[in-house]
Scaffold this motif. Structure first.
Motif, mmCIF file in Angstrom:
data_model
loop_
_atom_site.group_PDB
_atom_site.id
_atom_site.type_symbol
_atom_site.label_atom_id
_atom_site.label_comp_id
_atom_site.label_asym_id
_atom_site.label_seq_id
_atom_site.Cartn_x
_atom_site.Cartn_y
_atom_site.Cartn_z
ATOM 1 N N LEU A 1 51.569 28.776 11.578
ATOM 2 C CA LEU A 1 51.076 28.590 9.878
ATOM 3 C C LEU A 1 49.855 28.392 9.591
ATOM 4 C CD1 LEU A 1 50.882 30.040 7.336
ATOM 5 C CD2 LEU A 1 52.236 28.731 5.893
ATOM 6 N N LEU A 2 49.605 27.278 10.671
ATOM 7 C CA LEU A 2 48.136 26.835 10.639
ATOM 8 C C LEU A 2 47.222 27.153 11.605
ATOM 9 C CD1 LEU A 2 46.122 24.249 9.647
ATOM 10 C CD2 LEU A 2 47.198 22.848 11.621
ATOM 11 N N ALA A 3 47.599 26.919 12.331
ATOM 12 C CA ALA A 3 47.141 27.620 13.936
ATOM 13 C C ALA A 3 46.428 29.944 13.538
ATOM 14 C CB ALA A 3 47.729 27.707 14.465
ATOM 15 N N GLY A 4 47.760 30.258 12.622
ATOM 16 C CA GLY A 4 47.078 31.811 11.971
ATOM 17 C C GLY A 4 45.752 31.421 11.016
ATOM 18 N N THR A 5 45.885 30.289 9.842
ATOM 19 C CA THR A 5 45.262 29.942 9.489
ATOM 20 C C THR A 5 43.784 29.930 9.854
ATOM 21 O OG1 THR A 5 46.524 29.479 7.247
ATOM 22 C CG2 THR A 5 44.116 28.360 7.168
ATOM 23 N N VAL A 6 43.461 28.673 11.218
ATOM 24 C CA VAL A 6 42.452 28.032 11.679
ATOM 25 C C VAL A 6 42.283 29.271 11.973
ATOM 26 C CG1 VAL A 6 41.953 27.039 13.619
ATOM 27 C CG2 VAL A 6 42.983 26.117 11.992
ATOM 28 N N THR A 7 42.972 30.365 13.086
ATOM 29 C CA THR A 7 42.459 31.488 13.332
ATOM 30 C C THR A 7 41.872 32.280 13.345
ATOM 31 O OG1 THR A 7 44.554 31.286 15.754
ATOM 32 C CG2 THR A 7 42.657 33.309 15.642
ATOM 33 N N LEU A 8 42.591 32.124 12.103
ATOM 34 C CA LEU A 8 41.610 33.812 11.508
ATOM 35 C C LEU A 8 39.758 33.283 10.349
ATOM 36 C CD1 LEU A 8 41.477 36.078 9.138
ATOM 37 C CD2 LEU A 8 42.738 34.526 6.972
ATOM 38 N N GLY B 1 34.598 22.983 8.457
ATOM 39 C CA GLY B 1 35.899 23.088 9.080
ATOM 40 C C GLY B 1 37.145 21.965 8.237
ATOM 41 N N LEU B 2 36.424 21.584 6.859
ATOM 42 C CA LEU B 2 37.425 20.678 6.362
ATOM 43 C C LEU B 2 37.603 21.137 4.792
ATOM 44 C CD1 LEU B 2 35.146 16.761 5.534
ATOM 45 C CD2 LEU B 2 37.697 17.210 7.145
ATOM 46 N N SER B 3 36.822 22.217 4.825
ATOM 47 C CA SER B 3 37.163 23.020 3.187
ATOM 48 C C SER B 3 38.171 24.554 4.075
ATOM 49 C CB SER B 3 36.088 24.115 3.188
ATOM 50 O OG SER B 3 35.663 24.411 3.819
ATOM 51 N N VAL B 4 38.548 23.781 5.331
ATOM 52 C CA VAL B 4 39.465 24.862 5.657
ATOM 53 C C VAL B 4 40.805 24.206 5.486
ATOM 54 C CG1 VAL B 4 40.296 26.433 7.207
ATOM 55 C CG2 VAL B 4 38.494 26.098 6.903
ATOM 56 N N LEU B 5 40.704 23.228 6.287
ATOM 57 C CA LEU B 5 41.792 22.204 6.068
ATOM 58 C C LEU B 5 42.562 22.150 4.319
ATOM 59 C CD1 LEU B 5 40.978 19.646 8.766
ATOM 60 C CD2 LEU B 5 42.975 21.640 8.865
ATOM 61 N N SER B 6 41.342 21.877 3.612
ATOM 62 C CA SER B 6 41.979 21.258 2.296
ATOM 63 C C SER B 6 42.218 23.133 1.491
ATOM 64 C CB SER B 6 40.670 21.182 1.334
ATOM 65 O OG SER B 6 39.894 22.086 1.036
ATOM 66 N N LEU B 7 42.126 24.028 1.569
ATOM 67 C CA LEU B 7 42.483 24.976 1.163
ATOM 68 C C LEU B 7 44.069 25.506 1.726
ATOM 69 C CD1 LEU B 7 41.012 28.021 -0.145
ATOM 70 C CD2 LEU B 7 40.775 29.262 2.320
ATOM 71 N N PHE B 8 43.738 25.141 3.114
ATOM 72 C CA PHE B 8 45.332 25.459 3.664
ATOM 73 C C PHE B 8 46.396 24.504 2.781
ATOM 74 C CE2 PHE B 8 48.267 23.772 6.597
ATOM 75 C CZ PHE B 8 48.933 24.568 7.422
ATOM 76 N N LEU B 9 45.116 23.294 2.714
ATOM 77 C CA LEU B 9 46.860 21.897 1.900
ATOM 78 C C LEU B 9 47.339 22.907 0.468
ATOM 79 C CD1 LEU B 9 45.243 18.931 3.194
ATOM 80 C CD2 LEU B 9 47.615 19.806 3.856
ATOM 81 N N LEU B 10 46.158 23.818 -0.159
ATOM 82 C CA LEU B 10 46.221 24.623 -1.241
ATOM 83 C C LEU B 10 46.752 25.567 -1.623
ATOM 84 C CD1 LEU B 10 42.778 23.807 -3.158
ATOM 85 C CD2 LEU B 10 44.527 22.740 -4.151
ATOM 86 N N ILE B 11 47.080 26.273 -0.917
ATOM 87 C CA ILE B 11 47.918 27.384 -0.187
ATOM 88 C C ILE B 11 49.417 26.963 -0.194
ATOM 89 C CG2 ILE B 11 48.646 29.624 0.584
ATOM 90 C CD1 ILE B 11 44.682 30.329 0.798
ATOM 91 N N ALA B 12 49.184 26.368 0.835
ATOM 92 C CA ALA B 12 50.394 26.411 1.832
ATOM 93 C C ALA B 12 51.273 24.491 1.177
ATOM 94 C CB ALA B 12 50.061 26.285 3.203
ATOM 95 N N TYR B 13 51.166 24.343 0.838
ATOM 96 C CA TYR B 13 52.147 22.780 0.778
ATOM 97 C C TYR B 13 51.475 22.593 -0.538
ATOM 98 C CZ TYR B 13 52.489 23.390 5.845
ATOM 99 O OH TYR B 13 52.912 23.528 6.888
ATOM 100 N N ARG B 14 51.242 23.088 -1.542
ATOM 101 C CA ARG B 14 50.876 22.561 -3.157
ATOM 102 C C ARG B 14 52.471 21.832 -3.114
ATOM 103 N NH1 ARG B 14 52.058 24.384 -7.886
ATOM 104 N NH2 ARG B 14 51.560 24.748 -9.503
ATOM 105 N N ASP B 15 53.680 22.179 -3.006
ATOM 106 C CA ASP B 15 54.561 21.200 -3.470
ATOM 107 C C ASP B 15 55.066 20.190 -3.105
ATOM 108 O OD1 ASP B 15 55.237 23.103 -5.588
ATOM 109 O OD2 ASP B 15 56.014 24.258 -3.878
ATOM 110 N N GLN B 16 54.189 19.796 -1.628
ATOM 111 C CA GLN B 16 54.078 18.225 -1.103
ATOM 112 C C GLN B 16 52.803 17.225 -1.023
ATOM 113 O OE1 GLN B 16 55.605 18.712 3.353
ATOM 114 N NE2 GLN B 16 56.238 21.033 2.542
ATOM 115 N N THR B 17 52.311 17.907 -2.111
ATOM 116 C CA THR B 17 50.918 16.972 -2.600
ATOM 117 C C THR B 17 51.486 16.184 -3.783
ATOM 118 O OG1 THR B 17 49.274 19.244 -2.515
ATOM 119 C CG2 THR B 17 49.211 17.893 -0.934
#
Length: 460
Positions: free
Chosen positions: A402-409, A136-152
């Motif tokens: 976007l997060l809900a779609g990623t988690v559902t996928l 589960g943690l890797s889904v969150l880390s991947l999501f942050l890399l993909i969608a929030y690259r500019d906010q980290t």
């Protein structure tokens, strides 16, 4: 008119803020509460197979050597170093995800953390010596890399990249699920412009490539073989066996093909787990994986083309069953002979502590735990569908959607891969479904609390 805030209100806010900060300090301990109460890290059927990788120097089906090396690094601390890392990374990724969603108040982070600890499998898998925490943690880390690259920050990007690569290397199913999310991102990129960038997808995809190289490198370092961790065909064979497909194939082909299983075709055990791991004499007589890998691979491949409709029905049922198999604690009981044997053989100094733990005395009651966990997990998945359905109805693609779609996928991919290849197991569902509960909590804050506060302020 005096618009100043009354001193009593300020005092109450201060007390609430202080309580939240204390809770944040305590959260890592709460994440490890099951292990602390147990007196030793929680163990599972598969733990011993990972522990042994460092010592035995050969590859075993579905036992990633990268995770075995990771466990070896914490052996001298009775693996509390590993558990501490898992708790800190969990809290960090939860906090970072909340931050990019604008949820920064300590009280809300504390409340969400306590909510996840009380209602999901998160503290149990954080307290366990198993790869499950990284699913589960890797889904969150991947999501942050993909969608929030500019906010980290640059440091956060490096840490997210490294963690995603390592997490992907610890289990083939995790690697496949994360790859599926990336592929979906690339396919949907034209429709997700403004929410997802090609640079973010490139960064995330690169992390998975590094993860794949880590699998190959670790396997070579410990076994001398530059190859992928074995397991696909053997595990798929087990699922086909319990679906009756192997029996059908043997009945149809044994008169013509000389297969090792032909003399035993009427004595096959009911499940793949019983065949592969149940200690039955049949599999032992046939040489276990060394003697049966080629034949299991042959039957698995032939059965796919020989019975396509039977395979489709079995796959659809297995996927659905895996989606709803979400109970916590599968394989975490007091009877783990292989894991006990590995610890006593290679870490004899820990035998006394391991044997004294409450788990080894059957003191964990997962039936009581699952009275909460199962309905919360199932309800959270339904909420993901509601969020996505509402977004489609309103033609709205916001951060929560976007997060809900990623988690559902990820949940669907996990059910598809684990259900079809390994067969439905509660462990495979519980290790990842907690991120749906986490997403539902974020949605509740963004859609109800934040929107309500904005309306009260009279802002748009």
């Amino acid at each position: 008119m005096d618009t100043s805030i009354p001193s009593k209100v300020l005092a109450a806010q201060a007390r609430r803020s202080n309580a939240a900060r204390i809770a944040l300090f305590v959260l890592p301990l709460l994440l490890l509460a099951p292990a602390i109460w147990n007196g030793y890290p929680l163990l599972q059927y598969d733990t011993g197979g990972y522990l042994a990788r460092w010592y035995e120097g050969y590859l075993v089906i579905n036992r990633a050597t990268s995770y075995g090396i990771y466990l070896h690094l914490g052996e001298q601390t009775q693996f509390w170093l590993n558990l501490g890392f898992q708790a800190i990374v969990s809290l960090w990724l939860i906090q970072l995800t909340l931050r990019v969603f604008g949820i920064t108040k300590p009280f809300r982070l504390a409340a969400i953390g306590v909510g996840l600890i009380a209602t999901t499998a998160l503290p149990w898998i954080t307290s366990m010596l198993l790869t499950d925490i990284f699913a589960g943690l890797s889904v969150l880390s991947l999501f942050l890399l993909i969608a929030y690259r500019d906010q980290t920050s640059a440091v956060e990007k490096v840490l997210l990249f490294a963690f995603t690569a390592f997490a992907a290397s610890t289990h083939s199913a995790t690697m496949i699920v994360l790859t599926g999310v990336c592929v979906a991102g690339w396919l949907l990129l034209p429709r997700l412009r403004g929410r997802v960038t090609a640079s973010g997808l490139t960064l995330a995809s690169s992390a998975l490539v590094v993860g794949a190289l880590l699998v190959l490198s670790c396997n070579y370092a410990l076994s001398g073989k530059f190859t992928w961790t074995p397991g696909g065909s053997g595990v798929a064979f087990g699922r086909m066996l319990q679906d009756g497909i192997v029996k059908r194939y043997l009945d149809d082909h044994c008169p013509k093909q000389q297969l090792k299983l032909c003399p035993y075709k009427d004595e096959l055990p009911p499940t793949g787990d019983d065949f592969l791991w149940g200690g039955n004499n049949m599999f032992d007589k046939l040489g276990r994986f060394e003697g049966m890998s080629d034949e299991m691979e042959f039957i698995s491949k032939q059965a796919v083309t020989a019975y396509p409709w039977m395979q489709f029905k079995a796959a659809a049922k297995a996927t659905w069953d895996q989606l709803v198999h979400v109970a916590t604690g599968e394989g975490t009981n007091g009877w783990l002979p292989h894991t006990y044997g590995i610890i006593e053989r290679y870490l004899p100094e820990q035998s006394a502590a391991m044997r004294a733990a409450k788990q080894q005395h059957w003191d964990i009651n997962f039936d009581a735990v699952n009275l909460v966990h199962v309905p919360v997990a199932l309800g959270s998945m339904v909420l993901m569908l509601i969020i996505l359905g509402s977004a489609l109805w309103r033609h709205r693609l916001d951060d929560v959607t976007l997060l809900a779609g990623t988690v559902t996928l990820a949940l669907l991919g996990n059910a598809l891969i684990c259900g079809i290849i390994s067969g439905p197991h509660d462990r495979y569902g519980s290790r990842i479904v907690w991120i749906a509960t986490f997403t539902a909590m974020i949605a509740a804050i963004k859609y109800f609390i934040d929107d309500h506060d904005t309306a009260d302020d009279g802002t748009d």
